[in-house]
Design a protein around this motif. Structure first.
Motif, PDB file in Angstrom:
ATOM      1  N   SER A  80      52.087  70.087  52.539  1.00 22.82           N
ATOM      2  CA  SER A  80      52.851  68.186  52.681  1.00 22.82           C
ATOM      3  C   SER A  80      52.277  68.331  53.916  1.00 22.82           C
ATOM      4  N   ARG A  81      52.505  69.437  55.066  1.00 20.45           N
ATOM      5  CA  ARG A  81      52.056  68.887  56.690  1.00 20.45           C
ATOM      6  C   ARG A  81      50.215  69.000  57.015  1.00 20.45           C
ATOM      7  N   ILE A  82      49.908  68.490  55.732  1.00 21.28           N
ATOM      8  CA  ILE A  82      48.397  69.174  55.988  1.00 21.28           C
ATOM      9  C   ILE A  82      48.109  67.555  55.790  1.00 21.28           C
ATOM     10  N   GLY A  83      47.538  66.628  55.914  1.00 17.18           N
ATOM     11  CA  GLY A  83      46.660  65.107  55.496  1.00 17.18           C
ATOM     12  C   GLY A  83      44.992  65.739  55.439  1.00 17.18           C
ATOM     13  N   PHE A  84      44.657  65.010  53.849  1.00 18.73           N
ATOM     14  CA  PHE A  84      42.992  64.548  53.819  1.00 18.73           C
ATOM     15  C   PHE A  84      42.131  63.159  53.791  1.00 18.73           C
ATOM     16  N   LEU A  85      41.414  63.605  53.961  1.00 22.07           N
ATOM     17  CA  LEU A  85      40.316  61.956  53.556  1.00 22.07           C
ATOM     18  C   LEU A  85      39.817  62.496  53.301  1.00 22.07           C
ATOM     19  N   ALA A  86      39.290  62.851  52.156  1.00 23.21           N
ATOM     20  CA  ALA A  86      37.633  62.506  51.741  1.00 23.21           C
ATOM     21  C   ALA A  86      36.744  61.951  52.327  1.00 23.21           C
ATOM     22  N   GLN A  87      35.555  62.357  52.087  1.00 22.83           N
ATOM     23  CA  GLN A  87      34.342  60.983  52.574  1.00 22.83           C
ATOM     24  C   GLN A  87      34.444  59.824  51.410  1.00 22.83           C
ATOM     25  N   ASP A  88      34.615  60.211  50.447  1.00 24.59           N
ATOM     26  CA  ASP A  88      34.778  59.078  49.348  1.00 24.59           C
ATOM     27  C   ASP A  88      36.227  58.085  49.994  1.00 24.59           C
ATOM     28  N   HIS A  89      37.381  58.777  50.144  1.00 23.72           N
ATOM     29  CA  HIS A  89      37.868  57.715  50.408  1.00 23.72           C
ATOM     30  C   HIS A  89      38.850  57.474  48.409  1.00 23.72           C
ATOM     31  N   PRO A  90      38.601  58.424  48.157  1.00 17.31           N
ATOM     32  CA  PRO A  90      38.969  57.882  46.901  1.00 17.31           C
ATOM     33  C   PRO A  90      40.381  56.895  46.651  1.00 17.31           C
ATOM     34  N   LEU A  91      40.522  56.129  45.598  1.00 23.02           N
ATOM     35  CA  LEU A  91      41.864  55.304  45.739  1.00 23.02           C
ATOM     36  C   LEU A  91      41.866  54.886  43.851  1.00 23.02           C
ATOM     37  N   TYR A  92      42.998  54.968  43.563  1.00 24.45           N
ATOM     38  CA  TYR A  92      42.845  54.549  42.319  1.00 24.45           C
ATOM     39  C   TYR A  92      42.279  52.817  42.232  1.00 24.45           C
ATOM     40  N   LYS A  93      41.220  52.080  41.839  1.00 23.36           N
ATOM     41  CA  LYS A  93      40.388  51.129  41.997  1.00 23.36           C
ATOM     42  C   LYS A  93      41.578  49.420  41.564  1.00 23.36           C
ATOM     43  N   ARG A  94      42.177  49.810  40.242  1.00 24.67           N
ATOM     44  CA  ARG A  94      42.923  49.076  39.459  1.00 24.67           C
ATOM     45  C   ARG A  94      44.201  48.896  40.287  1.00 24.67           C
ATOM     46  N   PHE A  95      44.852  49.811  40.899  1.00 25.74           N
ATOM     47  CA  PHE A  95      46.267  50.183  41.292  1.00 25.74           C
ATOM     48  C   PHE A  95      46.085  49.073  42.410  1.00 25.74           C
ATOM     49  N   THR A  96      47.017  48.094  42.952  1.00 30.26           N
ATOM     50  CA  THR A  96      47.606  47.514  44.244  1.00 30.26           C
ATOM     51  C   THR A  96      47.806  47.937  45.658  1.00 30.26           C
ATOM     52  N   VAL A  97      47.312  47.620  46.607  1.00 35.76           N
ATOM     53  CA  VAL A  97      47.933  48.540  47.772  1.00 35.76           C
ATOM     54  C   VAL A  97      49.096  49.142  47.778  1.00 35.76           C
ATOM     55  N   ALA A  98      50.158  47.905  47.434  1.00 35.12           N
ATOM     56  CA  ALA A  98      52.508  48.114  47.309  1.00 35.12           C
ATOM     57  C   ALA A  98      51.644  49.405  46.322  1.00 35.12           C
ATOM     58  N   GLU A  99      51.336  49.417  45.053  1.00 34.60           N
ATOM     59  CA  GLU A  99      51.893  50.249  44.095  1.00 34.60           C
ATOM     60  C   GLU A  99      51.052  51.799  45.024  1.00 34.60           C
ATOM     61  N   MET A 100      49.835  52.243  45.750  1.00 33.71           N
ATOM     62  CA  MET A 100      48.992  52.657  45.761  1.00 33.71           C
ATOM     63  C   MET A 100      50.211  53.854  46.779  1.00 33.71           C
ATOM     64  N   LEU A 101      51.138  52.918  47.343  1.00 31.30           N
ATOM     65  CA  LEU A 101      51.228  53.218  48.421  1.00 31.30           C
ATOM     66  C   LEU A 101      53.266  53.673  47.238  1.00 31.30           C
ATOM     67  N   ARG A 102      53.175  53.204  46.977  1.00 32.96           N
ATOM     68  CA  ARG A 102      54.592  53.506  45.751  1.00 32.96           C
ATOM     69  C   ARG A 102      54.485  54.516  45.295  1.00 32.96           C
ATOM     70  N   PHE A 103      53.027  54.990  45.124  1.00 29.40           N
ATOM     71  CA  PHE A 103      52.625  56.708  45.053  1.00 29.40           C
ATOM     72  C   PHE A 103      52.474  57.253  45.393  1.00 29.40           C
ATOM     73  N   GLY A 104      52.105  57.432  46.880  1.00 29.74           N
ATOM     74  CA  GLY A 104      52.161  57.738  47.170  1.00 29.74           C
ATOM     75  C   GLY A 104      53.379  58.550  48.567  1.00 29.74           C
ATOM     76  N   ARG A 105      54.511  57.939  48.290  1.00 31.07           N
ATOM     77  CA  ARG A 105      55.708  58.034  48.493  1.00 31.07           C
ATOM     78  C   ARG A 105      56.524  59.040  47.569  1.00 31.07           C
ATOM     79  N   ALA A 106      55.561  58.999  45.940  1.00 29.27           N
ATOM     80  CA  ALA A 106      55.699  59.277  44.565  1.00 29.27           C
ATOM     81  C   ALA A 106      55.487  61.230  44.767  1.00 29.27           C
ATOM     82  N   CYS A 107      54.905  61.620  45.807  1.00 27.39           N
ATOM     83  CA  CYS A 107      53.919  62.867  45.209  1.00 27.39           C
ATOM     84  C   CYS A 107      53.727  63.218  46.450  1.00 27.39           C
ATOM     85  N   ASN A 108      54.686  62.715  47.917  1.00 29.06           N
ATOM     86  CA  ASN A 108      54.737  63.774  48.972  1.00 29.06           C
ATOM     87  C   ASN A 108      56.081  64.025  49.787  1.00 29.06           C
TER      88      ASN A 108
END
Length: 286
Positions: A80-108
């Motif tokens: 959890s102390r390491i953040g990684f951003l891949a070259q293709d910066h993958p996102l769930y394309k069908r998620f809204t930005v707000a949903e991406m943030l909620r997903f991030g909060r649930a996983c970290n």
């Protein structure tokens, strides 16, 4: 450096794929704090090294320690102390930005949603837009906001397209890969040059520039192995330019010493052959 001052330590790390070695005998000690550039051409092994650092790959030989812990045996708390951003910066394309943030909060474990929202608001990226409808640059910024919201101690970026300027101000150690060198001196504190799967140069940028200089004089058959100091020799019809690392070598009569810029320094090391320690004279037009 003490253990608390070290962000990354690798010892004899190599990685072999089916077609051959992508990384050979990589030994590094990189400081905590500031911005570290991992520079090399495409195919040099940069992405492989970054994926080893964040635990997505296991080394064929050697060890990788991040923030004092072996990555291959790290706990969720350590990762959890390491953040990684891949070259293709993958996102769930069908998620809204707000949903991406909620997903991030649930996983970290220590996700700072407020930080991500403030960063995106400053950039004018609406939270109700689907990720797939954003421009490429906006998607990169969303992915970066998600990585920063983890509040990592080490942020690893593979060929980032977003500006690195504000990242150093967040107090996080930033390690990023790039094949572009012209802006490194403005952004970075520390440098690692990777070529042919091997580390060819590493160190604090100010120190590296102080250790190297150009010697310009009449064309000569100067011994290129003199004390192992010559990095590159470039000959024209009348002149020879030597890039040397040992600043203690006095310039011979008729020779002038000049400072070297970071871009020229990096490119000289990238032009070296794969065999460590070899220097190659270059013929150029007068």
């Amino acid at each position: 450096m003490t253990d608390t001052e070290i962000a990354l330590r690798t010892d004899g790390v190599s990685k072999r794929y089916r077609k051959g070695w992508a990384l050979r005998d990589c030994t590094l000690t990189l400081p905590a704090g500031g911005v570290i550039a991992l520079v090399g051409p495409n195919g040099a092994g940069k992405t492989t090294l970054l994926r080893l650092i964040v635990g997505l790959l296991a080394p064929s030989t050697g060890t990788v320690e991040v923030l004092g812990h072996d990555v291959t045996a790290s706990t969720p708390q350590t990762l959890s102390r390491i953040g990684f951003l891949a070259q293709d910066h993958p996102l769930y394309k069908r998620f809204t930005v707000a949903e991406m943030l909620r997903f991030g909060r649930a996983c970290n474990l220590r996700f700072d949603q407020g930080l991500a929202e403030r960063r995106l608001a400053k950039l004018g990226i609406p939270l109700d837009r689907r990720a797939g409808s954003l421009s490429g640059g906006q998607q990169a910024q969303v992915a970066l906001a998600l990585a920063l919201a983890k509040r990592p101690d080490l942020l690893v970026l593979d060929e980032p397209v977003a500006s690195l300027d504000p990242l150093a101000e967040d107090g996080v150690t930033v390690l990023f890969s790039s094949h572009v060198v012209h802006e490194l001196e403005r952004v970075c504190d520390h440098l690692v040059v990777l070529n042919h799967g091997r580390v060819t140069l590493t160190g604090d940028i100010d120190t590296l520039l102080a250790e190297h200089r150009l010697l310009v004089g009449p064309r000569t058959a100067t011994d290129l192995d003199r004390a192992g100091a010559v990095v590159e020799a470039v000959h024209s019809d009348r002149h020879t330019t030597l890039l040397v690392r040992d600043g203690g070598i006095p310039a011979a009569p008729g020779w002038q010493a000049q400072p070297v810029g970071l871009e020229d320094l990096v490119l000289a090391y990238l032009r070296r052959p794969s065999e460590p320690g070899a220097a190659v004279p270059s013929e150029v037009a007068a």
